[in-house]
Design a protein around this motif. Structure first.
Motif, PDB file in Angstrom:
ATOM      1  N   ALA A  78       0.824  -1.209   0.000  1.00  0.00           N
ATOM      2  CA  ALA A  78       0.000   0.000   0.000  1.00  0.00           C
ATOM      3  C   ALA A  78       0.861   1.263   0.000  1.00  0.00           C
ATOM      4  N   LEU A  79       1.935   1.248   0.758  1.00  0.00           N
ATOM      5  CA  LEU A  79       2.841   2.397   0.775  1.00  0.00           C
ATOM      6  C   LEU A  79       3.474   2.622  -0.595  1.00  0.00           C
ATOM      7  N   LEU A  80       3.908   1.552  -1.227  1.00  0.00           N
ATOM      8  CA  LEU A  80       4.539   1.669  -2.542  1.00  0.00           C
ATOM      9  C   LEU A  80       3.557   2.186  -3.584  1.00  0.00           C
ATOM     10  N   ALA A  81       2.328   1.696  -3.531  1.00  0.00           N
ATOM     11  CA  ALA A  81       1.306   2.173  -4.471  1.00  0.00           C
ATOM     12  C   ALA A  81       1.006   3.652  -4.242  1.00  0.00           C
ATOM     13  N   ALA A  82       0.958   4.047  -2.963  1.00  0.00           N
ATOM     14  CA  ALA A  82       0.656   5.440  -2.645  1.00  0.00           C
ATOM     15  C   ALA A  82       1.772   6.377  -3.094  1.00  0.00           C
ATOM     16  N   ILE A  83       3.019   5.990  -2.866  1.00  0.00           N
ATOM     17  CA  ILE A  83       4.127   6.875  -3.252  1.00  0.00           C
ATOM     18  C   ILE A  83       4.227   6.970  -4.765  1.00  0.00           C
ATOM     19  N   GLU A  84       3.927   5.879  -5.459  1.00  0.00           N
ATOM     20  CA  GLU A  84       3.927   5.923  -6.919  1.00  0.00           C
ATOM     21  C   GLU A  84       2.836   6.858  -7.428  1.00  0.00           C
ATOM     22  N   GLY A  85       1.676   6.831  -6.759  1.00  0.00           N
ATOM     23  CA  GLY A  85       0.590   7.729  -7.146  1.00  0.00           C
ATOM     24  C   GLY A  85       0.954   9.194  -6.938  1.00  0.00           C
ATOM     25  N   ARG A  86       1.643   9.486  -5.834  1.00  0.00           N
ATOM     26  CA  ARG A  86       2.035  10.875  -5.562  1.00  0.00           C
ATOM     27  C   ARG A  86       3.018  11.386  -6.611  1.00  0.00           C
ATOM     28  N   MET A  87       3.824  10.486  -7.182  1.00  0.00           N
ATOM     29  CA  MET A  87       4.853  10.894  -8.137  1.00  0.00           C
ATOM     30  C   MET A  87       4.386  10.830  -9.584  1.00  0.00           C
ATOM     31  N   ALA A  88       3.188  10.322  -9.807  1.00  0.00           N
ATOM     32  CA  ALA A  88       2.678  10.162 -11.167  1.00  0.00           C
ATOM     33  C   ALA A  88       2.675  11.462 -11.975  1.00  0.00           C
ATOM     34  N   PRO A  89       2.346  12.622 -11.370  1.00  0.00           N
ATOM     35  CA  PRO A  89       2.337  13.862 -12.161  1.00  0.00           C
ATOM     36  C   PRO A  89       3.677  14.228 -12.785  1.00  0.00           C
ATOM     37  N   HIS A  90       4.770  13.628 -12.317  1.00  0.00           N
ATOM     38  CA  HIS A  90       6.082  13.922 -12.898  1.00  0.00           C
ATOM     39  C   HIS A  90       6.284  13.228 -14.242  1.00  0.00           C
ATOM     40  N   GLY A  91       5.387  12.333 -14.607  1.00  0.00           N
ATOM     41  CA  GLY A  91       5.537  11.612 -15.864  1.00  0.00           C
ATOM     42  C   GLY A  91       6.736  10.681 -15.865  1.00  0.00           C
ATOM     43  N   LEU A  92       6.966  10.017 -14.737  1.00  0.00           N
ATOM     44  CA  LEU A  92       8.135   9.156 -14.616  1.00  0.00           C
ATOM     45  C   LEU A  92       8.008   7.914 -15.483  1.00  0.00           C
ATOM     46  N   THR A  93       9.139   7.471 -15.997  1.00  0.00           N
ATOM     47  CA  THR A  93       9.155   6.222 -16.773  1.00  0.00           C
ATOM     48  C   THR A  93       9.668   5.049 -15.951  1.00  0.00           C
ATOM     49  N   LYS A  94      10.221   5.334 -14.769  1.00  0.00           N
ATOM     50  CA  LYS A  94      10.795   4.260 -13.966  1.00  0.00           C
ATOM     51  C   LYS A  94      10.811   4.681 -12.505  1.00  0.00           C
ATOM     52  N   LEU A  95      10.534   3.722 -11.629  1.00  0.00           N
ATOM     53  CA  LEU A  95      10.641   3.940 -10.187  1.00  0.00           C
ATOM     54  C   LEU A  95      11.598   2.894  -9.637  1.00  0.00           C
ATOM     55  N   SER A  96      12.645   3.356  -8.978  1.00  0.00           N
ATOM     56  CA  SER A  96      13.719   2.455  -8.546  1.00  0.00           C
ATOM     57  C   SER A  96      14.016   2.629  -7.068  1.00  0.00           C
ATOM     58  N   THR A  97      14.673   1.629  -6.512  1.00  0.00           N
ATOM     59  CA  THR A  97      15.146   1.724  -5.137  1.00  0.00           C
ATOM     60  C   THR A  97      16.392   0.876  -4.986  1.00  0.00           C
ATOM     61  N   LEU A  98      17.250   1.289  -4.087  1.00  0.00           N
ATOM     62  CA  LEU A  98      18.454   0.536  -3.752  1.00  0.00           C
ATOM     63  C   LEU A  98      18.247  -0.113  -2.391  1.00  0.00           C
ATOM     64  N   VAL A  99      18.573  -1.391  -2.297  1.00  0.00           N
ATOM     65  CA  VAL A  99      18.320  -2.164  -1.079  1.00  0.00           C
ATOM     66  C   VAL A  99      19.643  -2.712  -0.563  1.00  0.00           C
ATOM     67  N   PRO A 100      19.930  -2.564   0.718  1.00  0.00           N
ATOM     68  CA  PRO A 100      21.174  -3.123   1.269  1.00  0.00           C
ATOM     69  C   PRO A 100      21.231  -4.636   1.092  1.00  0.00           C
ATOM     70  N   ASP A 101      22.447  -5.171   1.003  1.00  0.00           N
ATOM     71  CA  ASP A 101      22.623  -6.622   0.847  1.00  0.00           C
ATOM     72  C   ASP A 101      21.956  -7.393   1.981  1.00  0.00           C
ATOM     73  N   ALA A 102      21.983  -6.825   3.199  1.00  0.00           N
ATOM     74  CA  ALA A 102      21.463  -7.544   4.367  1.00  0.00           C
ATOM     75  C   ALA A 102      19.937  -7.583   4.400  1.00  0.00           C
ATOM     76  N   GLU A 103      19.284  -6.808   3.561  1.00  0.00           N
ATOM     77  CA  GLU A 103      17.816  -6.756   3.575  1.00  0.00           C
ATOM     78  C   GLU A 103      17.242  -7.950   2.804  1.00  0.00           C
ATOM     79  N   HIS A 104      16.514  -8.810   3.517  1.00  0.00           N
ATOM     80  CA  HIS A 104      15.907  -9.975   2.861  1.00  0.00           C
ATOM     81  C   HIS A 104      14.390  -9.875   2.790  1.00  0.00           C
ATOM     82  N   ARG A 105      13.840  -8.843   3.407  1.00  0.00           N
ATOM     83  CA  ARG A 105      12.385  -8.692   3.426  1.00  0.00           C
ATOM     84  C   ARG A 105      11.970  -7.776   2.278  1.00  0.00           C
ATOM     85  N   VAL A 106      11.875  -8.345   1.104  1.00  0.00           N
ATOM     86  CA  VAL A 106      11.584  -7.558  -0.099  1.00  0.00           C
ATOM     87  C   VAL A 106      10.271  -8.002  -0.761  1.00  0.00           C
ATOM     88  N   ASP A 107       9.437  -8.726  -0.042  1.00  0.00           N
ATOM     89  CA  ASP A 107       8.204  -9.236  -0.635  1.00  0.00           C
ATOM     90  C   ASP A 107       7.319  -8.104  -1.151  1.00  0.00           C
TER      91      ASP A 107
END
Length: 429
Positions: free
Chosen positions: A88-117
């Motif tokens: 829900a958080l990811l969907a909401a943040i993508e919606g807030r950024m939609a007016p920018h006309g973005l073609t890609k949404l990315s994130t960097l995740v530390p190696d130790a992070e395994h909770r990426v579901d």
């Protein structure tokens, strides 16, 4: 647990963001972005939070860069995992950024992070074989305006490595200046006080200005050159303008401050009544101790005539080192010649002979001779071709030797002898 909802970030949520950021660290997952960057994006970019009642239990923070969005922080309270909050958080943040006309949404995740579901469930792809690199920018945005007003600038990062030859001088400057200034904690561990001021002296054209700029490049500190001749036109007078300039420099986090031909404002004080410049010398003598009190800055003064300097100017407590910069040795001249010889003819030019013939030349002398040879070769190629000849691909050894023979050296034998005497009498290494 139920009853959570998603809303926009409020300034009152700042403590909750801090708590989530620290919770990530305590769980052994070091956030990719620093806390200061996350908090800045919360206020200036896009941020949404998940709340249960009035308690923040999750957050997503992002910023737009051209046509790409970057999630700079994404965290959920440990007790609220696996409740659909992440998606829900990811969907909401993508919606807030939609007016920018973005073609890609990315994130960097530390190696130790395994909770990426949540990321995978929201359509994010795990890009394999990618590595993350980062570099700290040495000058912060708020300093750029002041740096511009002072006429300062950041030197190219490769300037130090591009200083041809002069290995003896480079090693000395690296050990005495760069090492303790670039590693203040290590210097403190060994009881070393990083230098605050250094005097470079030597004949004209030996590269003192180049070394000052190279030191700034090596440290990645802003380079600010102070021109007394320009300050003299200030309505406050040279002494007042000099004092105000150093007060402004004090606002920079780091700086290499350079004064060339310092003998113009720090010459021997003499005569009755005192000359106007004696007041300037007095002011400079007061400025240097104040300058030395703050870390993260280095004053580099240069002079061609160190004997002309006021005796009080060079005493211990003002300058940590008084370093001679002399004529280039064989290796240095070889490196300097290589810099100016075009690659198309480098294999054909007898550089060893040029090095031998240009003994006693300063770097400036070599540059002049090299450019003179290139100009002669260019004119011969153009006008010789007009007469039906075949143009050469570039300057020849003879072109360079002729230019060397026609070049009047900057440093005479008597000046070179005086320099050697000054090294014995004045140098402090």
């Amino acid at each position: 647990m139920t009853g959570w909802r998603i809303r926009d970030f409020h300034s009152a949520d700042m403590d909750a963001i801090l708590h989530l950021w620290e919770e990530s660290r305590s769980a052994g997952v070091e956030p990719v972005y620093a806390l200061a960057e996350v908090l800045a994006s919360c206020q200036k970019d896009h941020a949404v939070v998940a709340v249960h009642g009035e308690t923040v239990v999750g957050a997503a923070v992002a910023r737009a860069a051209h046509d790409q969005g970057w999630i700079v922080f994404f965290a959920i309270d440990e007790g609220w995992r696996n409740h659909g909050i992440g998606s829900a958080l990811l969907a909401a943040i993508e919606g807030r950024m939609a007016p920018h006309g973005l073609t890609k949404l990315s994130t960097l995740v530390p190696d130790a992070e395994h909770r990426v579901d949540a990321l995978l469930n929201s359509g994010f792809q795990d890009r394999k074989h990618l590595r993350y690199f980062e570099r700290d920018i040495p000058v912060q945005r708020q300093e750029m305006g002041l740096l511009s007003e002072l006429g300062g600038r950041l030197m190219p990062r490769n300037l130090w490595s591009n200083v041809g030859g002069m290995q003896r001088e480079k090693e000395l400057l690296e050990r005495r200046l760069v090492l303790p200034l670039a590693n203040p904690d290590l210097a403190e561990q060994y009881g070393v006080v990083p230098p605050r001021a250094v005097m470079l002296f030597g004949p004209p054209g030996t590269g003192k200005t180049t070394f000052a700029k190279a030191i700034a490049s090596r440290l990645e500190w802003p380079f600010v050159e102070v021109f007394p001749s320009r300050l003299a036109a200030d309505s406050k007078g040279l002494a007042g303008a000099l004092r105000e300039t150093f007060l402004e420099i004090a606002e920079l986090e780091h700086a290499v401050v350079f004064i060339d031909e310092v003998e113009e404002i720090a010459a021997q004080r003499q005569g009755e009544p005192p000359s106007p410049l004696q007041g300037v010398t007095n002011e400079l003598l007061k400025i240097i101790p104040a300058f030395r009190e703050r870390p993260g800055r280095l004053l580099v003064c240069a002079t061609n005539f160190i004997r002309a300097l006021d005796t009080a100017f060079l005493r211990h407590g003002r300058f940590d080192y008084v370093i001679p910069i002399g004529l280039p040795d064989d290796d240095a001249r070889h490196a300097i010649w290589q810099r100016y010889i075009p690659s198309e003819v480098a294999a054909e030019v007898d550089i060893a002979r040029l090095v031998e013939t240009s003994d006693g030349f300063s770097p400036a002398d070599i540059e002049f001779a090299a450019r003179k040879a290139s100009q002669r070769a260019l004119e011969q190629a153009v006008f010789g071709a007009a007469d039906g000849g075949t143009p050469a691909p570039g300057p020849s050894s003879q072109d360079y030797l002729t230019a060397i023979a026609e070049t009047r050296t900057t440093v005479s034998a008597s000046v070179a002898q005086e320099f050697r005497e000054d090294i014995e009498r004045i140098a402090r290494l």
